[in-house]
Motif scaffolding. Structure first.
Motif, PDB file in Angstrom:
ATOM      1  N   LEU A  72      19.076-111.502 -19.024  1.00  0.00           N
ATOM      2  CA  LEU A  72      20.396-111.712 -18.951  1.00  0.00           C
ATOM      3  C   LEU A  72      20.824-110.910 -17.741  1.00  0.00           C
ATOM      4  O   LEU A  72      20.249-109.570 -17.449  1.00  0.00           O
ATOM      5  CB  LEU A  72      21.588-111.448 -19.889  1.00  0.00           C
ATOM      6  N   PRO A  73      21.897-111.186 -16.966  1.00  0.00           N
ATOM      7  CA  PRO A  73      22.238-110.271 -15.947  1.00  0.00           C
ATOM      8  C   PRO A  73      22.809-108.894 -16.420  1.00  0.00           C
ATOM      9  O   PRO A  73      23.390-108.804 -17.423  1.00  0.00           O
ATOM     10  CB  PRO A  73      23.400-110.782 -15.100  1.00  0.00           C
ATOM     11  N   GLU A  74      22.697-107.913 -15.895  1.00  0.00           N
ATOM     12  CA  GLU A  74      23.202-106.518 -16.244  1.00  0.00           C
ATOM     13  C   GLU A  74      24.850-106.826 -16.679  1.00  0.00           C
ATOM     14  O   GLU A  74      25.641-107.562 -15.936  1.00  0.00           O
ATOM     15  CB  GLU A  74      23.232-105.547 -15.256  1.00  0.00           C
ATOM     16  N   GLY A  75      25.168-106.190 -17.603  1.00  0.00           N
ATOM     17  CA  GLY A  75      26.906-106.333 -18.076  1.00  0.00           C
ATOM     18  C   GLY A  75      27.171-107.790 -18.690  1.00  0.00           C
ATOM     19  O   GLY A  75      28.178-107.792 -18.995  1.00  0.00           O
ATOM     20  N   ALA A  76      26.152-108.583 -19.036  1.00  0.00           N
ATOM     21  CA  ALA A  76      26.515-109.716 -19.608  1.00  0.00           C
ATOM     22  C   ALA A  76      26.550-109.500 -21.037  1.00  0.00           C
ATOM     23  O   ALA A  76      25.973-108.557 -21.631  1.00  0.00           O
ATOM     24  CB  ALA A  76      25.189-110.521 -19.442  1.00  0.00           C
ATOM     25  N   PHE A  77      27.763-109.784 -21.685  1.00  0.00           N
ATOM     26  CA  PHE A  77      28.598-110.886 -20.829  1.00  0.00           C
ATOM     27  C   PHE A  77      30.051-110.116 -20.583  1.00  0.00           C
ATOM     28  O   PHE A  77      30.547-109.369 -21.472  1.00  0.00           O
ATOM     29  CB  PHE A  77      28.974-112.138 -21.810  1.00  0.00           C
ATOM     30  N   HIS A  78      30.871-110.784 -19.389  1.00  0.00           N
ATOM     31  CA  HIS A  78      32.014-110.178 -19.181  1.00  0.00           C
ATOM     32  C   HIS A  78      33.263-110.579 -20.182  1.00  0.00           C
ATOM     33  O   HIS A  78      34.052-109.857 -20.438  1.00  0.00           O
ATOM     34  CB  HIS A  78      32.474-110.913 -17.757  1.00  0.00           C
ATOM     35  N   ASP A  79      33.071-111.532 -20.957  1.00  0.00           N
ATOM     36  CA  ASP A  79      34.027-112.235 -21.987  1.00  0.00           C
ATOM     37  C   ASP A  79      33.387-113.136 -22.855  1.00  0.00           C
ATOM     38  O   ASP A  79      32.153-113.383 -22.804  1.00  0.00           O
ATOM     39  CB  ASP A  79      35.227-112.907 -21.187  1.00  0.00           C
ATOM     40  N   ASP A  80      34.248-113.318 -23.716  1.00  0.00           N
ATOM     41  CA  ASP A  80      33.650-114.373 -25.144  1.00  0.00           C
ATOM     42  C   ASP A  80      33.268-115.831 -24.346  1.00  0.00           C
ATOM     43  O   ASP A  80      32.511-116.646 -24.754  1.00  0.00           O
ATOM     44  CB  ASP A  80      34.678-114.495 -26.096  1.00  0.00           C
ATOM     45  N   ASP A  82      31.884-116.466 -21.389  1.00  0.00           N
ATOM     46  CA  ASP A  82      30.934-116.374 -20.958  1.00  0.00           C
ATOM     47  C   ASP A  82      29.497-116.608 -21.860  1.00  0.00           C
ATOM     48  O   ASP A  82      28.591-117.218 -21.763  1.00  0.00           O
ATOM     49  CB  ASP A  82      30.587-115.253 -20.120  1.00  0.00           C
ATOM     50  N   LYS A  83      29.822-115.518 -22.912  1.00  0.00           N
ATOM     51  CA  LYS A  83      28.910-115.588 -24.076  1.00  0.00           C
ATOM     52  C   LYS A  83      28.770-116.871 -24.857  1.00  0.00           C
ATOM     53  O   LYS A  83      27.629-117.520 -24.781  1.00  0.00           O
ATOM     54  CB  LYS A  83      29.300-114.544 -24.930  1.00  0.00           C
ATOM     55  N   ARG A  84      29.685-117.497 -24.883  1.00  0.00           N
ATOM     56  CA  ARG A  84      29.830-118.704 -25.605  1.00  0.00           C
ATOM     57  C   ARG A  84      29.015-119.848 -24.776  1.00  0.00           C
ATOM     58  O   ARG A  84      28.399-120.657 -24.837  1.00  0.00           O
ATOM     59  CB  ARG A  84      31.292-119.375 -25.894  1.00  0.00           C
ATOM     60  N   ALA A  85      29.369-119.738 -23.339  1.00  0.00           N
ATOM     61  CA  ALA A  85      28.559-120.787 -22.550  1.00  0.00           C
ATOM     62  C   ALA A  85      26.888-120.789 -22.430  1.00  0.00           C
ATOM     63  O   ALA A  85      26.259-121.392 -22.483  1.00  0.00           O
ATOM     64  CB  ALA A  85      28.940-120.395 -20.947  1.00  0.00           C
ATOM     65  N   TYR A  86      26.612-119.365 -22.604  1.00  0.00           N
ATOM     66  CA  TYR A  86      25.103-118.934 -22.645  1.00  0.00           C
ATOM     67  C   TYR A  86      24.603-119.706 -24.110  1.00  0.00           C
ATOM     68  O   TYR A  86      23.580-120.307 -24.124  1.00  0.00           O
ATOM     69  CB  TYR A  86      24.808-117.597 -22.483  1.00  0.00           C
ATOM     70  N   ILE A  87      25.301-119.128 -25.137  1.00  0.00           N
ATOM     71  CA  ILE A  87      24.892-119.591 -26.404  1.00  0.00           C
ATOM     72  C   ILE A  87      24.825-121.267 -26.434  1.00  0.00           C
ATOM     73  O   ILE A  87      23.687-121.639 -27.217  1.00  0.00           O
ATOM     74  CB  ILE A  87      25.508-118.970 -27.525  1.00  0.00           C
ATOM     75  N   TRP A 163      12.220-117.159 -12.040  1.00  0.00           N
ATOM     76  CA  TRP A 163      13.287-117.752 -11.068  1.00  0.00           C
ATOM     77  C   TRP A 163      14.676-116.552 -11.429  1.00  0.00           C
ATOM     78  O   TRP A 163      14.789-116.455 -12.520  1.00  0.00           O
ATOM     79  CB  TRP A 163      13.517-119.214 -11.277  1.00  0.00           C
ATOM     80  N   HIS A 164      14.962-116.251 -10.095  1.00  0.00           N
ATOM     81  CA  HIS A 164      16.370-115.258 -10.389  1.00  0.00           C
ATOM     82  C   HIS A 164      17.469-116.012 -10.036  1.00  0.00           C
ATOM     83  O   HIS A 164      17.437-116.301  -8.752  1.00  0.00           O
ATOM     84  CB  HIS A 164      16.173-114.312  -9.326  1.00  0.00           C
ATOM     85  N   PHE A 165      18.200-116.497 -10.914  1.00  0.00           N
ATOM     86  CA  PHE A 165      19.367-117.453 -10.445  1.00  0.00           C
ATOM     87  C   PHE A 165      20.638-116.502 -10.291  1.00  0.00           C
ATOM     88  O   PHE A 165      20.990-115.582 -11.173  1.00  0.00           O
ATOM     89  CB  PHE A 165      19.658-118.401 -11.789  1.00  0.00           C
ATOM     90  N   THR A 166      21.329-116.845  -9.069  1.00  0.00           N
ATOM     91  CA  THR A 166      22.572-116.185  -8.933  1.00  0.00           C
ATOM     92  C   THR A 166      23.766-116.571  -9.803  1.00  0.00           C
ATOM     93  O   THR A 166      23.908-117.811  -9.791  1.00  0.00           O
ATOM     94  CB  THR A 166      22.888-116.139  -7.686  1.00  0.00           C
ATOM     95  N   ILE A 167      24.351-115.901 -10.593  1.00  0.00           N
ATOM     96  CA  ILE A 167      25.403-116.301 -11.412  1.00  0.00           C
ATOM     97  C   ILE A 167      26.681-115.744 -11.011  1.00  0.00           C
ATOM     98  O   ILE A 167      26.801-114.581 -10.802  1.00  0.00           O
ATOM     99  CB  ILE A 167      25.267-115.831 -12.826  1.00  0.00           C
ATOM    100  N   LYS A 168      27.667-116.662 -10.676  1.00  0.00           N
ATOM    101  CA  LYS A 168      29.096-116.463 -10.129  1.00  0.00           C
ATOM    102  C   LYS A 168      29.663-115.284 -11.088  1.00  0.00           C
ATOM    103  O   LYS A 168      29.705-115.407 -12.207  1.00  0.00           O
ATOM    104  CB  LYS A 168      29.767-117.448 -10.317  1.00  0.00           C
TER     105      LYS A 168
END
Length: 297
Positions: A72-80, A82-87, A163-168
């Motif tokens: 995961l990116p550093e500091g992931a996740f900013h909020d719930d 984003d966490k839910r989106a990944y899960i 692959w390194h994906f850029t996440i907004k």
């Protein structure tokens, strides 16, 4: 062990380390909390079957990950959200991905060993991330580039094409392995003919700690017992785990099969030793967050 349906228990407290019981030795090998004599003998048979076998040689030359395919990116996740989106594996592509195919890449180990492997396209790696397709929150991908990442494997830590994906919204990328694990060798020993209350298969490997000695395994048990136990046989070339169930009740019981985490501590780091399941006679499967690693499919 009764196994009509699988109920994965979330949030279970990790069981106490197994390595604090009795010890016996045989030919330099060490058994801790050795279980029954039959279980100990089975573990030794599995270790002996793999030692010097063609399957072991294939295993020692291959790429078999023991860590997550995603970092995961550093500091992931900013909020719930984003966490839910990944899960839920909910991603949205708002940008272009590299289209030029990369045919080959190399996996490198610190000792100088390397392995040439095919590299998956950025699109294929992205599709392994984006499997949600639901109307909930999503992580937005704006681009990708091919680089690498460090991943624990059966041969120790390795540098693997990724692959390194850029996440907004994130300053560092989400990394996703770009190579497929090697094909599993044919085991040199058959599984136990039938599952018994004394010995059963492990559900998988959960984590290997940084010290290389502390391992968390996923073990099965029922709803009417005292939980799972995992016994350990350490040899020079392998670590064999024997999973069993404690305090099985003879009375009426539901048919749920539960999964519980059990932590074991080895005498020395795993290194490049094989992690084997006494019941199946195969390497212990590594579990990813969303599914079993493709190593074991």
């Amino acid at each position: 062990m009764r196994s009509v349906k699988l109920l994965v228990v979330l949030g279970l407290v990790t069981a106490a380390a197994v390595g604090c019981g009795t010890e016996t030795t045989s030919g330099g090998d060490k058994v801790r909390d050795g279980g029954t004599a039959a279980d100990q003998e089975r573990a030794r048979q599995v270790a002996a079957a793999w030692e010097g076998s063609e399957a072991a040689r294939v295993w020692q030359r291959g790429y078999y990950p023991l860590g997550d395919a995603v970092q995961l990116p550093e500091g992931a996740f900013h909020d719930d959200a984003d966490k839910r989106a990944y899960i839920t594996q909910n991603f949205e592509l708002r940008g272009s991905l590299p289209e030029t195919p990369v045919k080959k890449g190399k996996i490198r180990w610190p000792g100088g060993d390397s392995l040439a492997v095919p590299v998956a396209s950025a699109r294929a790696a992205y599709e392994k991330l984006d499997r949600g397709g639901n109307p909930g929150p999503a992580l937005t991908v704006t681009g990708a580039r091919l680089a690498d990442m460090t991943l624990l494997t059966s041969r120790g830590a390795a540098t693997v094409p990724a692959w390194h994906f850029t996440i907004k919204g994130y300053d560092t990328p989400l990394k996703r392995v770009a190579v497929t694990p090697s094909k599993l060798p044919r085991p040199p020993i058959e599984p136990v003919p039938r599952q018994t209350a004394e010995l059963g298969p492990l559900a998988g490997l959960d984590t290997v700690a940084e010290d290389g000695r502390t391992l968390t395994l996923r073990a099965q048990h029922g709803a009417c017992d005292d939980g799972p136990a995992v016994d350990v046989l350490e040899t020079g070339g392998s670590v064999v785990f024997s999973a069993s169930i404690r305090g099985v009740s003879d009375g009426p019981c539901t048919d749920n099969l539960l999964i519980e985490k059990v932590t074991v501590k080895l005498d020395r780091p795993v290194g490049d030793r094989m992690l084997l399941d006494a019941f199946t006679g195969r390497p212990v499967p590594y579990e990813q967050p969303h599914a079993t690693s493709p190593t074991w499919s």
